[in-house]
Scaffold this motif. Structure first.
Motif, PDB file in Angstrom:
ATOM      1  N   ILE A 132      33.306  48.001  41.041  1.00 19.37           N
ATOM      2  CA  ILE A 132      33.568  49.117  40.985  1.00 19.37           C
ATOM      3  C   ILE A 132      32.494  49.967  40.358  1.00 19.37           C
ATOM      4  O   ILE A 132      32.479  51.467  41.385  1.00 19.37           O
ATOM      5  CB  ILE A 132      34.335  49.253  39.507  1.00 19.37           C
ATOM      6  CG1 ILE A 132      34.881  48.069  40.014  1.00 19.37           C
ATOM      7  CG2 ILE A 132      35.027  50.118  39.540  1.00 19.37           C
ATOM      8  CD1 ILE A 132      36.741  48.942  40.691  1.00 19.37           C
ATOM      9  N   ARG A 246      42.082  50.483  34.428  1.00 22.92           N
ATOM     10  CA  ARG A 246      42.272  51.001  35.309  1.00 22.92           C
ATOM     11  C   ARG A 246      41.136  52.100  35.464  1.00 22.92           C
ATOM     12  O   ARG A 246      40.685  52.598  34.710  1.00 22.92           O
ATOM     13  CB  ARG A 246      43.631  51.612  35.242  1.00 22.92           C
ATOM     14  CG  ARG A 246      44.143  52.230  35.755  1.00 22.92           C
ATOM     15  CD  ARG A 246      45.985  52.580  35.794  1.00 22.92           C
ATOM     16  NE  ARG A 246      46.005  53.855  36.794  1.00 22.92           N
ATOM     17  CZ  ARG A 246      46.822  53.279  37.709  1.00 22.92           C
ATOM     18  NH1 ARG A 246      46.955  52.243  38.279  1.00 22.92           N
ATOM     19  NH2 ARG A 246      47.278  54.186  38.059  1.00 22.92           N
ATOM     20  N   ILE A 254      42.676  51.206  41.371  1.00 28.33           N
ATOM     21  CA  ILE A 254      42.089  49.899  41.070  1.00 28.33           C
ATOM     22  C   ILE A 254      42.169  48.964  39.174  1.00 28.33           C
ATOM     23  O   ILE A 254      42.371  49.549  38.698  1.00 28.33           O
ATOM     24  CB  ILE A 254      40.856  48.753  40.939  1.00 28.33           C
ATOM     25  CG1 ILE A 254      40.538  49.360  42.566  1.00 28.33           C
ATOM     26  CG2 ILE A 254      40.939  47.512  40.872  1.00 28.33           C
ATOM     27  CD1 ILE A 254      39.193  49.287  43.016  1.00 28.33           C
ATOM     28  N   TYR A 256      42.638  46.116  36.197  1.00 30.26           N
ATOM     29  CA  TYR A 256      42.220  44.645  36.233  1.00 30.26           C
ATOM     30  C   TYR A 256      42.928  43.773  34.643  1.00 30.26           C
ATOM     31  O   TYR A 256      42.768  44.285  34.070  1.00 30.26           O
ATOM     32  CB  TYR A 256      40.877  44.451  36.149  1.00 30.26           C
ATOM     33  CG  TYR A 256      39.926  42.929  35.786  1.00 30.26           C
ATOM     34  CD1 TYR A 256      39.824  42.293  36.350  1.00 30.26           C
ATOM     35  CD2 TYR A 256      39.232  43.065  35.057  1.00 30.26           C
ATOM     36  CE1 TYR A 256      39.664  41.343  36.859  1.00 30.26           C
ATOM     37  CE2 TYR A 256      38.458  42.052  34.734  1.00 30.26           C
ATOM     38  CZ  TYR A 256      38.572  40.735  36.004  1.00 30.26           C
ATOM     39  OH  TYR A 256      37.851  39.878  35.661  1.00 30.26           O
ATOM     40  N   ASN A 263      42.760  40.988  39.832  1.00 31.76           N
ATOM     41  CA  ASN A 263      42.621  42.729  39.710  1.00 31.76           C
ATOM     42  C   ASN A 263      43.347  43.215  40.995  1.00 31.76           C
ATOM     43  O   ASN A 263      43.823  42.325  42.108  1.00 31.76           O
ATOM     44  CB  ASN A 263      41.459  43.004  40.004  1.00 31.76           C
ATOM     45  CG  ASN A 263      40.543  42.689  41.899  1.00 31.76           C
ATOM     46  OD1 ASN A 263      40.247  41.121  41.893  1.00 31.76           O
ATOM     47  ND2 ASN A 263      40.448  43.457  42.218  1.00 31.76           N
ATOM     48  N   THR A 264      44.492  44.181  41.150  1.00 30.35           N
ATOM     49  CA  THR A 264      44.985  44.754  41.569  1.00 30.35           C
ATOM     50  C   THR A 264      44.728  46.181  42.371  1.00 30.35           C
ATOM     51  O   THR A 264      44.278  46.674  41.782  1.00 30.35           O
ATOM     52  CB  THR A 264      46.398  44.928  41.207  1.00 30.35           C
ATOM     53  OG1 THR A 264      46.694  43.812  40.890  1.00 30.35           O
ATOM     54  CG2 THR A 264      47.798  45.677  41.946  1.00 30.35           C
ATOM     55  N   THR A 265      44.593  46.242  43.922  1.00 31.51           N
ATOM     56  CA  THR A 265      44.144  47.204  44.460  1.00 31.51           C
ATOM     57  C   THR A 265      44.561  47.959  45.672  1.00 31.51           C
ATOM     58  O   THR A 265      45.384  47.485  46.146  1.00 31.51           O
ATOM     59  CB  THR A 265      42.787  47.054  45.349  1.00 31.51           C
ATOM     60  OG1 THR A 265      41.684  46.440  44.421  1.00 31.51           O
ATOM     61  CG2 THR A 265      42.005  48.371  46.045  1.00 31.51           C
ATOM     62  N   HIS A 267      45.621  50.719  48.493  1.00 30.18           N
ATOM     63  CA  HIS A 267      44.437  51.586  49.014  1.00 30.18           C
ATOM     64  C   HIS A 267      45.093  51.679  50.150  1.00 30.18           C
ATOM     65  O   HIS A 267      44.829  50.959  50.909  1.00 30.18           O
ATOM     66  CB  HIS A 267      43.202  51.148  49.533  1.00 30.18           C
ATOM     67  CG  HIS A 267      42.293  51.688  49.878  1.00 30.18           C
ATOM     68  ND1 HIS A 267      41.153  51.586  50.761  1.00 30.18           N
ATOM     69  CD2 HIS A 267      41.701  53.136  49.764  1.00 30.18           C
ATOM     70  CE1 HIS A 267      39.906  52.280  51.475  1.00 30.18           C
ATOM     71  NE2 HIS A 267      40.951  53.448  51.061  1.00 30.18           N
ATOM     72  N   THR A 271      48.776  47.675  48.891  1.00 33.66           N
ATOM     73  CA  THR A 271      48.238  46.615  47.839  1.00 33.66           C
ATOM     74  C   THR A 271      47.677  45.458  48.146  1.00 33.66           C
ATOM     75  O   THR A 271      48.174  44.947  48.740  1.00 33.66           O
ATOM     76  CB  THR A 271      50.096  46.660  46.342  1.00 33.66           C
ATOM     77  OG1 THR A 271      50.271  47.844  46.363  1.00 33.66           O
ATOM     78  CG2 THR A 271      49.471  45.764  45.343  1.00 33.66           C
TER      79      THR A 271
END
Length: 320
Positions: A132, A246, A254, A256, A263-265, A267, A271
């Motif tokens: 991050i 978040r 993102i 976590y 972790n979920t991104t 972008h 997803t």
């Protein structure tokens, strides 16, 4: 230069003190001295592998090269100052203190004695948060806009072998309270923002039925000079543990889940879900300890030391 057989001092041998003993031994440090105010039985450490003493006057005889402070919060700053005035480098467990008494003395002592002081906020060494930090600095997802953190645990579950009401976290006079005790997340968002704090609001919750004389929860909103905002919720009255983070950027977000290491991104309208396999919290302590000794051995630590102390002043002010 600190060698592996140089004397290293640990203040306190509770659960966190024992963790630091194990980490030092794993890193190859063999000359470990433990200062104890109550010489209770050790739970998970072989007493034959360490040196225990209860008379603090012996410190000038032992001549430790570095110290790790693991006592209750209200003793942290006093013991850190005691070491720094003797030219002993210090890794001090968070937070630095429960108030700012003698803060200026410590700052001046660190300058005058050329000693390194590091706060043990080990989340900075977590792979996810390192990532991050990199995203914030290189702006691969645009500007960081805001951060949210949530950390809920249950104080009576922390040390089932002892009465939670007697723990430092439960007692105001020992520097307890949810905000200070769980201040890792405050340090984390301050570090990730890359900008000085310019305003904050702290709302404390005393409604829990826990038999304590401190807040069991706190909601903390922080604003930074660069425009980023953050909100941290911490509590130790929640019986089902929950911890998540978040981060919202111009071009995505993102999330976590700390306990699940997922972790979920989101972008570019996609997803992506990733898992950090075999996450072991001890790895963070080990990386933190290695960084502490590396800073000392490299010798160029003045700026980092003063920054660590000054950052702690902000955290203490937010939590008061």
């Amino acid at each position: 230069m600190i060698k592996k057989d140089d004397p290293i001092l640990i203040f306190g041998a509770g659960s966190i003190g024992e963790r630091h003993i194990h980490i030092l031994q794993k890193c190859g440090y063999s000359n470990i001295w433990i200062y104890r105010q109550r010489n209770l039985a050790l739970r998970n450490v072989d007493a034959k592998t360490i040196n225990i003493f209860t008379d603090l006057n012996r410190i000038d005889e032992i001549k430790p090269k570095a110290a790790i402070i693991c006592t209750p919060t209200f003793q942290h700053l006093k013991q850190t100052l005691f070491c720094v005035e003797r030219g002993i480098h210090v890794l001090v467990e968070k937070p630095l203190s429960h108030n700012l008494t003698d803060y200026d003395k410590l700052l001046q002592a660190a300058i005058q004695n050329t000693t390194y002081v590091q706060l043990a906020y080990m989340l900075r060494y977590h792979d996810f948060f390192q990532n991050i930090k990199s995203l914030v600095e290189n702006r691969k997802m645009g500007n960081l806009i805001g951060m949210q953190t949530y950390w809920g645990e249950y104080l009576p579950d922390w040390h089932p072998w002892e009465d939670y009401q007697s723990s430092y976290a439960a007692r105001k006079e020992l520097g307890g309270g949810a905000a200070l005790t769980l201040s890792h997340d405050i340090d984390l968002v301050n570090w990730l923002s890359g900008s000085p704090v310019n305003k904050w609001q702290t709302l404390k919750n005393y409604r829990s039925s826990l038999q304590i004389n401190v807040e069991s929860g706190a909601d903390i909103s922080i604003g930074y000079q660069n425009g980023i905002t953050a909100h941290c919720h911490v509590n130790f009255h929640e019986q089902k543990t929950k911890r998540w983070y978040r981060f919202v950027f111009d071009e995505g977000s993102i999330e976590y889940d700390y306990y699940k290491s997922v972790n979920t991104t989101y972008h570019q309208k996609e997803t992506i879900i990733n898992t950090i396999p075999d996450f072991d919290r001890n790895q963070l302590y080990e990386l933190q300890t290695l960084h502490f000794f590396r800073q000392i051995n490299e010798g160029n630590f003045r700026e980092a030391s003063l920054r660590s102390i000054e950052e702690s002043k902000v955290i203490i002010s937010i939590c008061q």
